[in-house]
Design a protein around this motif. Sequence first.
Motif, PDB file in Angstrom:
ATOM      1  N   LYS A 233       6.304   0.326   7.199  1.00  0.00           N
ATOM      2  CA  LYS A 233       6.693   0.597   5.811  1.00  0.00           C
ATOM      3  C   LYS A 233       7.395   1.949   5.696  1.00  0.00           C
ATOM      4  O   LYS A 233       8.352   2.102   4.924  1.00  0.00           O
ATOM      5  CB  LYS A 233       5.463   0.568   4.910  1.00  0.00           C
ATOM      6  CG  LYS A 233       4.813  -0.795   4.775  1.00  0.00           C
ATOM      7  CD  LYS A 233       3.546  -0.717   3.925  1.00  0.00           C
ATOM      8  CE  LYS A 233       2.852  -2.075   3.838  1.00  0.00           C
ATOM      9  NZ  LYS A 233       1.602  -1.994   3.039  1.00  0.00           N
ATOM     10  N   ASN A 349       7.318   6.851  -4.765  1.00  0.00           N
ATOM     11  CA  ASN A 349       6.295   6.268  -5.626  1.00  0.00           C
ATOM     12  C   ASN A 349       6.640   4.812  -5.954  1.00  0.00           C
ATOM     13  O   ASN A 349       5.767   3.933  -5.915  1.00  0.00           O
ATOM     14  CB  ASN A 349       6.188   7.095  -6.910  1.00  0.00           C
ATOM     15  CG  ASN A 349       5.081   6.631  -7.830  1.00  0.00           C
ATOM     16  OD1 ASN A 349       5.175   5.575  -8.440  1.00  0.00           O
ATOM     17  ND2 ASN A 349       4.028   7.432  -7.951  1.00  0.00           N
ATOM     18  N   ALA A 352       6.149   2.664  -2.874  1.00  0.00           N
ATOM     19  CA  ALA A 352       4.718   2.466  -2.642  1.00  0.00           C
ATOM     20  C   ALA A 352       4.163   1.379  -3.543  1.00  0.00           C
ATOM     21  O   ALA A 352       3.364   0.533  -3.122  1.00  0.00           O
ATOM     22  CB  ALA A 352       3.974   3.786  -2.864  1.00  0.00           C
ATOM     23  N   SER A 355       5.349  -1.991  -2.174  1.00  0.00           N
ATOM     24  CA  SER A 355       4.888  -2.369  -0.829  1.00  0.00           C
ATOM     25  C   SER A 355       3.383  -2.280  -0.643  1.00  0.00           C
ATOM     26  O   SER A 355       2.864  -2.659   0.412  1.00  0.00           O
ATOM     27  CB  SER A 355       5.572  -1.473   0.208  1.00  0.00           C
ATOM     28  OG  SER A 355       5.179  -0.111   0.034  1.00  0.00           O
ATOM     29  N   ALA A 357       1.700   0.548  -0.472  1.00  0.00           N
ATOM     30  CA  ALA A 357       1.405   1.733   0.327  1.00  0.00           C
ATOM     31  C   ALA A 357       0.790   2.819  -0.558  1.00  0.00           C
ATOM     32  O   ALA A 357       0.889   2.749  -1.790  1.00  0.00           O
ATOM     33  CB  ALA A 357       2.685   2.244   0.987  1.00  0.00           C
ATOM     34  N   ALA A 359       0.533   5.839  -2.830  1.00  0.00           N
ATOM     35  CA  ALA A 359       1.557   6.478  -3.665  1.00  0.00           C
ATOM     36  C   ALA A 359       1.755   7.935  -3.287  1.00  0.00           C
ATOM     37  O   ALA A 359       2.892   8.425  -3.226  1.00  0.00           O
ATOM     38  CB  ALA A 359       1.177   6.359  -5.136  1.00  0.00           C
ATOM     39  N   PHE A 362       3.685   8.301   0.123  1.00  0.00           N
ATOM     40  CA  PHE A 362       5.101   7.941   0.052  1.00  0.00           C
ATOM     41  C   PHE A 362       5.874   8.870  -0.877  1.00  0.00           C
ATOM     42  O   PHE A 362       7.072   9.088  -0.683  1.00  0.00           O
ATOM     43  CB  PHE A 362       5.248   6.478  -0.358  1.00  0.00           C
ATOM     44  CG  PHE A 362       5.227   5.543   0.815  1.00  0.00           C
ATOM     45  CD1 PHE A 362       6.288   4.705   1.079  1.00  0.00           C
ATOM     46  CD2 PHE A 362       4.153   5.533   1.685  1.00  0.00           C
ATOM     47  CE1 PHE A 362       6.287   3.860   2.179  1.00  0.00           C
ATOM     48  CE2 PHE A 362       4.123   4.699   2.786  1.00  0.00           C
ATOM     49  CZ  PHE A 362       5.189   3.851   3.044  1.00  0.00           C
TER      50      PHE A 362
END
Length: 432
Positions: A233, A349, A352, A355, A357, A359, A362
Amino acid sequence: MYRFKTEQGKIFYQLAHWTIRLVPLSFVVGSLVALFLWLLDWATHTRWQHWWLLFLLPLAGVLIWALYHYFGKDAEAGNNLVMDEVHEPGGGVPARMTPLVLAGTIITHLFGGSAGREGTAVQMGGSIADLFAKWYGIRKEDRGILLMCGMAAGFGAVFGTPVAGALFAMEVLFIGRMKYHALIPCLISSVLAHIVCISYGIHHTQYAIDTRIARAVTTWIPGFTFDLFLLLKVIAAGMAFGLAGMAFARCTHLMKQAWTRLIPVKWLIPVAGGILIIGFSYALGNFDYLGLGVVNPDGHNSIVSAFAAGGVDTWSWLWKLLFTAITLSAGFKGGEVTPLFFIGAALGNTIAALSGAPADLFAGLGFIAVFAAATNTPIACMVMGVELFGGENILYFAVACFTAYYFSGHSGIYKAQRIAVPKLHRTGGRQQ
């Protein structure tokens, strides 16, 4: 005078000689940056309290144009002039650049322009360094190093990242090459200027990444643990960060060309730019994209809020890109880097959220990686990540910055930056 005969003795003498030169330079630059940050904080809070100041932005642009038109001369070139003087020493960096860029940046922020602070700090550092070079009467080769030290001092002090400041000054001049002969002098000046700046009571914004979330690891290779899916990612996000950095650089350059082509009367360009900023602000129904964007009185759409899930709107990164490109291309003053932090953190953000991920991780990756892409300084940005967020996620910092660096192509926000080693290299006689 005693002459050292050993190589180590000569190195010691050289470092001592540079340190003596750099102490007064670092003190002056660190003090100026402290004054600048204090004035910037005042301008930001004053604008928050009096939103009607935004309507005076077009007039503020005319004032900035007049200052540079009648008193600036070659100081208008800004960071590019400092970099050109390191590449090929010529007429020098005028001392008047310091008061002009300081006043121009404060005026820009007071009346609502979307700009940063790095450009101001680097220009002040470069102009003061050139002034000291004249006082010292140093030779041409050493003058270039002293200019780099001034850049490092300004950058390190304004962001509170002295190691990144030293690396930035060495890395930004060429794509693919660093001037290692200036390593120790740049580090000395950056560290000293940072110490001087915070000694005045200046506090830099603190950011945090929840390392417990970011360090969920799986062992894939013996002796080396990391989250493979998270790393994938990060690579994908790094590509997006690189494209965002490229888009910002190209958008700013194209807008500057468009202003010149469409509006022949120079002082009308900032008027038009100011009107556009006002129009877009009211069309969006908020003032979130004015000024630095580090914090927002509404607690939303800022660099700080981007580190929390849902802290920014989905397209806030694009709006900040547009607002900043309009501001800087129209002739307002300030830097590009803090807006790049906003663009990167907000984009991170958003990625994220899409995906799944973390926040905060990222946002931090975007913070440094979009900057790396737009300035072609991945090593300095990776180290900046460590200085700002801690070293636990350095693998992700490196992957994001290096990926963004390559995917931004050879575009950049500094026209004076030269290509030493192309990102596309030849293999087997063919360009890859």
